[in-house]
Scaffold this active site. Sequence first.
Site, PDB file in Angstrom:
ATOM      1  N   CYS A 113      -2.435   2.145   5.352  1.00 29.52           N
ATOM      2  CA  CYS A 113      -3.613   2.765   5.963  1.00 29.52           C
ATOM      3  C   CYS A 113      -4.391   1.697   6.715  1.00 29.52           C
ATOM      4  CB  CYS A 113      -4.486   3.380   4.861  1.00 29.52           C
ATOM      5  SG  CYS A 113      -5.940   4.230   5.518  1.00 29.52           S
ATOM      6  N   CYS A 117     -10.625   0.426   3.112  1.00 25.12           N
ATOM      7  CA  CYS A 117     -11.643   0.613   2.063  1.00 25.12           C
ATOM      8  C   CYS A 117     -11.410  -0.420   0.954  1.00 25.12           C
ATOM      9  CB  CYS A 117     -11.577   2.024   1.498  1.00 25.12           C
ATOM     10  SG  CYS A 117     -11.746   3.298   2.772  1.00 25.12           S
TER      11      CYS A 117
HETATM   12 FE1  SF4 Z   1      -7.159   4.519   3.588  1.00 29.61          FE
HETATM   13 FE2  SF4 Z   1      -9.607   4.254   2.568  1.00 29.61          FE
HETATM   14 FE3  SF4 Z   1      -8.057   6.385   1.919  1.00 29.61          FE
HETATM   15 FE4  SF4 Z   1      -7.432   3.971   1.030  1.00 29.61          FE
HETATM   16  S1  SF4 Z   1      -9.280   5.145   0.531  1.00 29.61           S
HETATM   17  S2  SF4 Z   1      -6.008   5.438   1.888  1.00 29.61           S
HETATM   18  S3  SF4 Z   1      -8.035   2.636   2.765  1.00 29.61           S
HETATM   19  S4  SF4 Z   1      -8.896   5.868   3.952  1.00 29.61           S
END
Ligand code: SF4
Length: 342
Positions: A113, A117
């Site tokens: 991703c 985060c």
């Molecule tokens: Fe992506 Fe944030 Fe979801 Fe993790 S929490 S998969 S970094 S959007």
Amino acid sequence: MQNNEALLGKTQTELIALVKDLGMPGYVGKQICEWLYKKHVRSFDEMLNISKANKQKLSSAFDIGFTDFVNVQESVDGTKKYLFKKADLQFVEAAYIPEKERATLCVSSQVGCKMGCLFCATGKQGFQAQLTAGEIINQIRSLPERDKLTNVVYMGMGEPLDNLEEVLKSLEILTSDWGFAWSPRRITVSTIGIIPAMQTFLNKSEAHLAVSLHTPFDEERAQIMPIQNVYSIKDVVNELRSWDFGRQRRISFEYIVFGGMNDSPKHVKELTRLLHGMRCRINLIRFHQIPGSPLPGTKEERLQAFREELNAKGLITTIRASRGEDIYAACGLLSTKEKTKG
Ligand code: SF4
């Protein structure tokens, strides 16, 4: 590994156009749809009402697109994590979560991703690839427990609205009469709040939406979720306020509780202000600590107290049960482990 283009993941319209291109009548496209999405065949040979000559034409240009999982781990609580391989060193996972009255599958939409985060193991892997609609559907259809499923949530690896087109296509396949024919009320798509993609999703799909909130304060949220610098949570909530969802569609806010960090009285006050008068619910999630993360976990008693404080302010708040901790059911961990082995 697939060599030809996959049929799985194509809509009925695409399948009809594709068979016509191969010189077959359009109804063969409808028949393929039935075999793929209702009868769940694994090979062209099983498509009994399609002629041998047409099957040959199809199989020389296309694969079915079915891929089996490469690993499964089962938790003591019955949660199972299935691992799927997309390419060399590219894995995604799907978590099957059986409960008394429901059975939910949490599917992935991307390998890795880009959203970064701070609390998320998938984010730490960085972005590697988008999944196709077929690869999303494959997580459901190749599941041994497929027929027991009552719900699907797009909350696995990746930000679904960063792969909007393929996610929408997979939703169309799940909810169309010619596809799985599921009610959209059985499906929830999560997002960290990419506003333009969220608008398109809300227009084109009727599935439920879950927005990752995690703190109502701009600066604090920006520290754990870089997206806040592009689309602030206030703007996301304001956008949602401008939609009339009717009574059928559910909007929820996911809130991971980091003990002592985002569960104070001032957070309760600000959340009350932010969500005042909105028909929504808050799902509290206990933080599964991930290796190398500076973020604190939270204790059960604190989680319950926080829920009561929010409920007392009129915010409908529930605690999401923690499942599969012994098999690293937290987002992204299983595939991370598999990758580091490779
Ligand atoms: Fe992506 Fe944030 Fe979801 Fe993790 S929490 S998969 S970094 S959007």
